[in-house]
Design an enzyme around this catalytic site. Structure first.
Site, PDB file in Angstrom:
ATOM      1  N   ARG A 231     -28.272 -13.190  -3.895  1.00 10.84           N
ATOM      2  CA  ARG A 231     -27.855 -12.786  -2.542  1.00 10.84           C
ATOM      3  C   ARG A 231     -28.215 -13.920  -1.590  1.00 10.84           C
ATOM      4  O   ARG A 231     -29.294 -14.511  -1.696  1.00 10.84           O
ATOM      5  CB  ARG A 231     -28.550 -11.494  -2.095  1.00 10.84           C
ATOM      6  N   ASP A 255     -23.595 -19.519  -4.976  1.00  6.90           N
ATOM      7  CA  ASP A 255     -22.445 -18.613  -5.078  1.00  6.90           C
ATOM      8  C   ASP A 255     -22.494 -17.582  -3.958  1.00  6.90           C
ATOM      9  O   ASP A 255     -21.561 -16.791  -3.801  1.00  6.90           O
ATOM     10  CB  ASP A 255     -22.461 -17.903  -6.436  1.00  6.90           C
ATOM     11  N   GLU A 260     -22.200 -14.828   4.592  1.00  9.51           N
ATOM     12  CA  GLU A 260     -20.922 -14.896   3.871  1.00  9.51           C
ATOM     13  C   GLU A 260     -19.914 -13.839   4.290  1.00  9.51           C
ATOM     14  O   GLU A 260     -18.708 -14.026   4.124  1.00  9.51           O
ATOM     15  CB  GLU A 260     -21.153 -14.793   2.352  1.00  9.51           C
ATOM     16  N   HIS A 292     -18.945 -16.209  -3.874  1.00  6.87           N
ATOM     17  CA  HIS A 292     -19.420 -14.961  -4.486  1.00  6.87           C
ATOM     18  C   HIS A 292     -18.481 -14.528  -5.617  1.00  6.87           C
ATOM     19  O   HIS A 292     -17.986 -13.407  -5.628  1.00  6.87           O
ATOM     20  CB  HIS A 292     -19.545 -13.859  -3.429  1.00  6.87           C
TER      21      HIS A 292
END
Ligand code: NAI
Length: 326
Positions: A231, A255, A260, A292
């Protein structure tokens, strides 16, 4: 059973449409994310289906309760975006998919790491332009390096197995160490001080918020590579940027990103990027950002759809579900 499905992407429709008829459920797909402004779309539905960046705070839950929604079905494992206490108060079930393919996420973490260490992201662009120069592409062997893994649950364990295959030394930290796991557990300070690579596989909680911060970055080896497929808010992004600018962090493979939700999962290519922090990160040659997507394999998508639908059916027929968090 009617389900209002938020933040829908084409790959969601493909995997859920495969099973919805046999499960006797009807799904209304909405492109928009769930938020206070979009809650009303759930009118008439018994369940809402949401993903990692939908807003499921107290106000949204109150509104869903007014609309008589009984189930919030997360089509993901993490649930940091849901106010579980409010859901309990309102007697709304919060169902999640605890495991769908730890391999998908662990393999993506390793793909990012290999890409970074062997400069594949640079080489790919160069060879597309018939530039076959090797200058600046020197990497290093993973074999013999020490990787610090924070969080040794399903994904952390799958990642450790991959690292073992590469002949890496493994240090691990978990708040609840797994005694049956053949790995050297240590404290976070040792992980930060002794690792060449640090990979995050713990959930985002109050305790783990900004676990990578100015202080912990200062403890790390010069040239450390940080991998985050967990996260975004596990890392204080501004502190990370400063450490990269100071040449202390060697590379970051991300990622996930703490802000985000406003940019990931959509095509922003025709727009000026408003988020200066993300723009700075992406401008750095030793930072790789993916949006993500670690979960995004065919196997994982099918498993997510199956378990999400099974959860909803189990709760609506039995009044309880093994994957209920609330
Ligand atoms: P898991 O629940 O199997 O493992 C999490 C581990 O973290 C557990 O062993 C737990 O004891 C440990 N942990 C809990 N609190 C901790 C703390 N304060 N410090 C250190 N360790 C702590 O979860 P799983 O399936 O391995 O997923 C890990 C994380 O990966 C999820 O929380 C989610 O945030 C992220 N994720 C990311 C995806 C992506 O597409 N990028 C997809 C799926 C999950």
């Amino acid at each position: 059973m009617k389900i209002a499905f938020f933040d829908t992407k084409p790959y969601d429709i493909a995997s859920f449409d495969k099973i919805k008829d046999t499960a006797n459920i009807s799904i209304k797909y909405f492109e928009t994310k769930l938020s206070l402004d979009t809650c009303a779309l759930a009118k008439g539905a018994e369940a809402v289906c949401v993903f990692v960046n939908d807003t499921v705070n107290a106000a949204v839950i109150d509104k869903l309760s007014e609309l008589d929604v009984k189930i919030i079905a997360l089509r993901c494992a993490g649930f940091n975006n849901v106010d579980l206490d409010r859901a309990r108060e309102r007697q709304i079930a919060v169902l999640h998919v605890p495991a769908y393919s730890p391999y998908a996420v662990a393999e993506h973490a390793m793909a990012l790491l290999l890409c970074s260490v062997r400069r594949i992201h640079k080489a790919y662009i160069r060879s597309k332009d018939f530039n076959f120069s090797l200058t600046g592409l020197a990497g290093f062997d993973l074999h013999g390096k020490t990787v610090g893994v924070i969080g040794t649950g399903r994904i952390g364990r799958a990642f450790i197995d991959l690292c073992r295959g590469f002949g890496m030394n493994i240090l691990a930290y978990d708040k609840f160490p797994n005694k049956s796991l053949d790995v050297t557990y240590t404290d976070t300070d040792t992980i930060f001080q002794d690792s060449d690579i640090i990979s995050l596989h713990c959930p985002l909680t109050e305790e783990t918020y900004h676990i990578i911060n100015e202080k912990t970055l200062d403890m790390m080896k010069k040239g450390v590579i940080i991998v985050n497929t967990s996260r975004g808010a596990l890392i204080d992004t501004n502190a990370l940027i400063e450490s990269i600018k100071d040449r202390r962090v060697g590379a970051a493979c991300l990622d996930v990103y703490e802000e985000e939700s406003d940019v990931f999962f959509r095509d922003n290519s025709g727009h000026i990027m408003d988020d200066d922090t993300l723009a700075r990160l992406i401008s750095m040659p030793n930072v790789i950002v993916t949006s993500h997507q670690a979960f995004l394999t065919e196997e994982a998508l099918n498993n997510i759809a199956e378990t999400t639908v099974e959860n909803i059916i189990e709760f609506s027929t039995k009044g309880s579900c093994k994957n209920n968090l609330a």
